[in-house]
Design a protein around this motif. Sequence first.
Motif, PDB file in Angstrom:
ATOM      1  N   UNK A  84       1.526  25.924 -57.113  1.00  0.00           N
ATOM      2  CA  UNK A  84       1.670  25.216 -58.382  1.00  0.00           C
ATOM      3  C   UNK A  84       3.115  25.257 -58.846  1.00  0.00           C
ATOM      4  N   UNK A  85       3.765  26.411 -58.650  1.00  0.00           N
ATOM      5  CA  UNK A  85       5.156  26.538 -59.048  1.00  0.00           C
ATOM      6  C   UNK A  85       6.053  25.555 -58.329  1.00  0.00           C
ATOM      7  N   UNK A  86       5.784  25.334 -57.047  1.00  0.00           N
ATOM      8  CA  UNK A  86       6.579  24.363 -56.285  1.00  0.00           C
ATOM      9  C   UNK A  86       6.358  22.962 -56.825  1.00  0.00           C
ATOM     10  N   UNK A  87       5.123  22.629 -57.153  1.00  0.00           N
ATOM     11  CA  UNK A  87       4.856  21.312 -57.745  1.00  0.00           C
ATOM     12  C   UNK A  87       5.639  21.154 -59.054  1.00  0.00           C
ATOM     13  N   UNK A  88       5.615  22.191 -59.890  1.00  0.00           N
ATOM     14  CA  UNK A  88       6.336  22.108 -61.162  1.00  0.00           C
ATOM     15  C   UNK A  88       7.836  21.927 -60.936  1.00  0.00           C
ATOM     16  N   UNK A  89       8.402  22.601 -59.930  1.00  0.00           N
ATOM     17  CA  UNK A  89       9.829  22.458 -59.659  1.00  0.00           C
ATOM     18  C   UNK A  89      10.158  21.051 -59.174  1.00  0.00           C
ATOM     19  N   UNK A  90       9.259  20.482 -58.346  1.00  0.00           N
ATOM     20  CA  UNK A  90       9.469  19.110 -57.885  1.00  0.00           C
ATOM     21  C   UNK A  90       9.425  18.142 -59.063  1.00  0.00           C
ATOM     22  N   UNK A  91       8.466  18.332 -59.953  1.00  0.00           N
ATOM     23  CA  UNK A  91       8.359  17.473 -61.136  1.00  0.00           C
ATOM     24  C   UNK A  91       9.616  17.581 -61.993  1.00  0.00           C
ATOM     25  N   UNK A  92      10.070  18.809 -62.186  1.00  0.00           N
ATOM     26  CA  UNK A  92      11.252  19.025 -63.020  1.00  0.00           C
ATOM     27  C   UNK A  92      12.481  18.329 -62.438  1.00  0.00           C
ATOM     28  N   UNK A 131       5.339  15.461 -49.247  1.00  0.00           N
ATOM     29  CA  UNK A 131       5.819  16.182 -48.081  1.00  0.00           C
ATOM     30  C   UNK A 131       5.155  17.534 -47.934  1.00  0.00           C
ATOM     31  N   UNK A 132       5.658  18.313 -46.986  1.00  0.00           N
ATOM     32  CA  UNK A 132       4.978  19.555 -46.628  1.00  0.00           C
ATOM     33  C   UNK A 132       5.534  20.792 -47.319  1.00  0.00           C
ATOM     34  N   UNK A 133       6.329  20.616 -48.352  1.00  0.00           N
ATOM     35  CA  UNK A 133       6.785  21.772 -49.114  1.00  0.00           C
ATOM     36  C   UNK A 133       8.265  21.810 -49.389  1.00  0.00           C
ATOM     37  N   UNK A 134       9.052  21.010 -48.684  1.00  0.00           N
ATOM     38  CA  UNK A 134      10.487  20.963 -48.917  1.00  0.00           C
ATOM     39  C   UNK A 134      10.767  19.927 -50.002  1.00  0.00           C
ATOM     40  N   UNK A 135      11.342  20.328 -51.137  1.00  0.00           N
ATOM     41  CA  UNK A 135      11.618  19.344 -52.196  1.00  0.00           C
ATOM     42  C   UNK A 135      12.488  18.187 -51.722  1.00  0.00           C
ATOM     43  N   UNK A 136      13.320  18.421 -50.691  1.00  0.00           N
ATOM     44  CA  UNK A 136      14.158  17.347 -50.169  1.00  0.00           C
ATOM     45  C   UNK A 136      13.349  16.296 -49.423  1.00  0.00           C
ATOM     46  N   UNK A 137      12.083  16.591 -49.109  1.00  0.00           N
ATOM     47  CA  UNK A 137      11.230  15.626 -48.437  1.00  0.00           C
ATOM     48  C   UNK A 137      10.606  14.617 -49.405  1.00  0.00           C
ATOM     49  N   UNK A 138      10.773  14.834 -50.691  1.00  0.00           N
ATOM     50  CA  UNK A 138      10.242  13.892 -51.680  1.00  0.00           C
ATOM     51  C   UNK A 138      11.066  12.615 -51.615  1.00  0.00           C
ATOM     52  N   UNK A 173       4.127  27.259 -43.095  1.00  0.00           N
ATOM     53  CA  UNK A 173       4.981  26.914 -44.239  1.00  0.00           C
ATOM     54  C   UNK A 173       6.082  25.932 -43.799  1.00  0.00           C
ATOM     55  N   UNK A 174       5.707  24.981 -42.959  1.00  0.00           N
ATOM     56  CA  UNK A 174       6.698  24.074 -42.372  1.00  0.00           C
ATOM     57  C   UNK A 174       7.390  23.280 -43.478  1.00  0.00           C
ATOM     58  N   UNK A 175       8.699  23.290 -43.460  1.00  0.00           N
ATOM     59  CA  UNK A 175       9.485  22.598 -44.463  1.00  0.00           C
ATOM     60  C   UNK A 175       9.870  23.452 -45.649  1.00  0.00           C
ATOM     61  N   UNK A 176       9.204  24.595 -45.824  1.00  0.00           N
ATOM     62  CA  UNK A 176       9.501  25.480 -46.946  1.00  0.00           C
ATOM     63  C   UNK A 176      10.554  26.514 -46.544  1.00  0.00           C
ATOM     64  N   UNK A 177      11.053  27.255 -47.529  1.00  0.00           N
ATOM     65  CA  UNK A 177      12.009  28.318 -47.251  1.00  0.00           C
ATOM     66  C   UNK A 177      11.393  29.390 -46.356  1.00  0.00           C
ATOM     67  N   UNK A 178      10.065  29.566 -46.451  1.00  0.00           N
ATOM     68  CA  UNK A 178       9.380  30.615 -45.689  1.00  0.00           C
ATOM     69  C   UNK A 178       9.020  30.184 -44.266  1.00  0.00           C
ATOM     70  N   UNK A 179       9.472  29.032 -43.843  1.00  0.00           N
ATOM     71  CA  UNK A 179       9.065  28.450 -42.565  1.00  0.00           C
ATOM     72  C   UNK A 179       9.153  29.454 -41.410  1.00  0.00           C
TER      73      UNK A 179
END
Length: 256
Positions: free
Chosen positions: A44-52, A10-17, A209-215
């Motif tokens: 990279x931090x967002x990827x790590x949070x999604x993985x976690x 997805x485009x940055x929102x962990x809920x889109x996974x 930053x569509x889908x992210x908190x910073x959108x």
Amino acid sequence: MITLDLIGIGSGNPDHVTAQAAKAMDRADLILVPLKGEDKADLAGLRYRIIESCVTNPATHVQGFDLPVRDPATPDYLARVSDWHDAIALAWEAAIRPHLRPEVPLKVALLVWGDPSLYDSSLRIAERLAKRLPLTLRVTPGITAIQALCAAHAIPLNGLGAPVTITTGRALRETGWPAGSDTVVILLDAGGAFGTLDPTGISIWWGAYVGMEEEILISGPLAEVASQILETRSSARAAHGWIMDIYLMRREPALP
């Protein structure tokens, strides 16, 4: 011996996974995370949070690797990108080889923004890697930035029964509005390619930053909001050190 999973996240929102993407991550032996420097460390931090949040398999190893950068000295754009893809394939190989064991299958995963099929080079890089390592390729689709943009603005992608053209900022600058379509989606714009157009009759829906908190979202007649978009984009890039944005433009159909 190697299975390579390209997983759209997805485009940055962990809920889109998607559930399918989460399962693909959880079955991996090795997940590679590209590191793009301090100015893009939050990616990279967002990827790590999604993985976690998705991986429960204790045997899964997560490993960062330095992503090569494009050589600005190569004047031809396509040649520059091709060389860059070659370098990335070698970086993938260097990260994978230490984990190979004779006769032991290895499942490798890479998380891809949006969907691997849409203006992303992971599939082309995987083709290069397949010439150097024996691998089977699997793709897990993801929510695209186009879907996220339309959802954020609550608009349909297409006009009624009408075609849509998806292209880049570079192409818009070089060739203008694509023929045969009154709706255009622009990706990979370094900023302000819409300024090359006569704004008369054109509406724009822009998002960063569509889908992210910073959108950030801006929409309206292009003639009225173009300057606001450019100013907002510049400020956001300065604040974050990077920006990912996308926009859809629709023009009034030509009269018969």
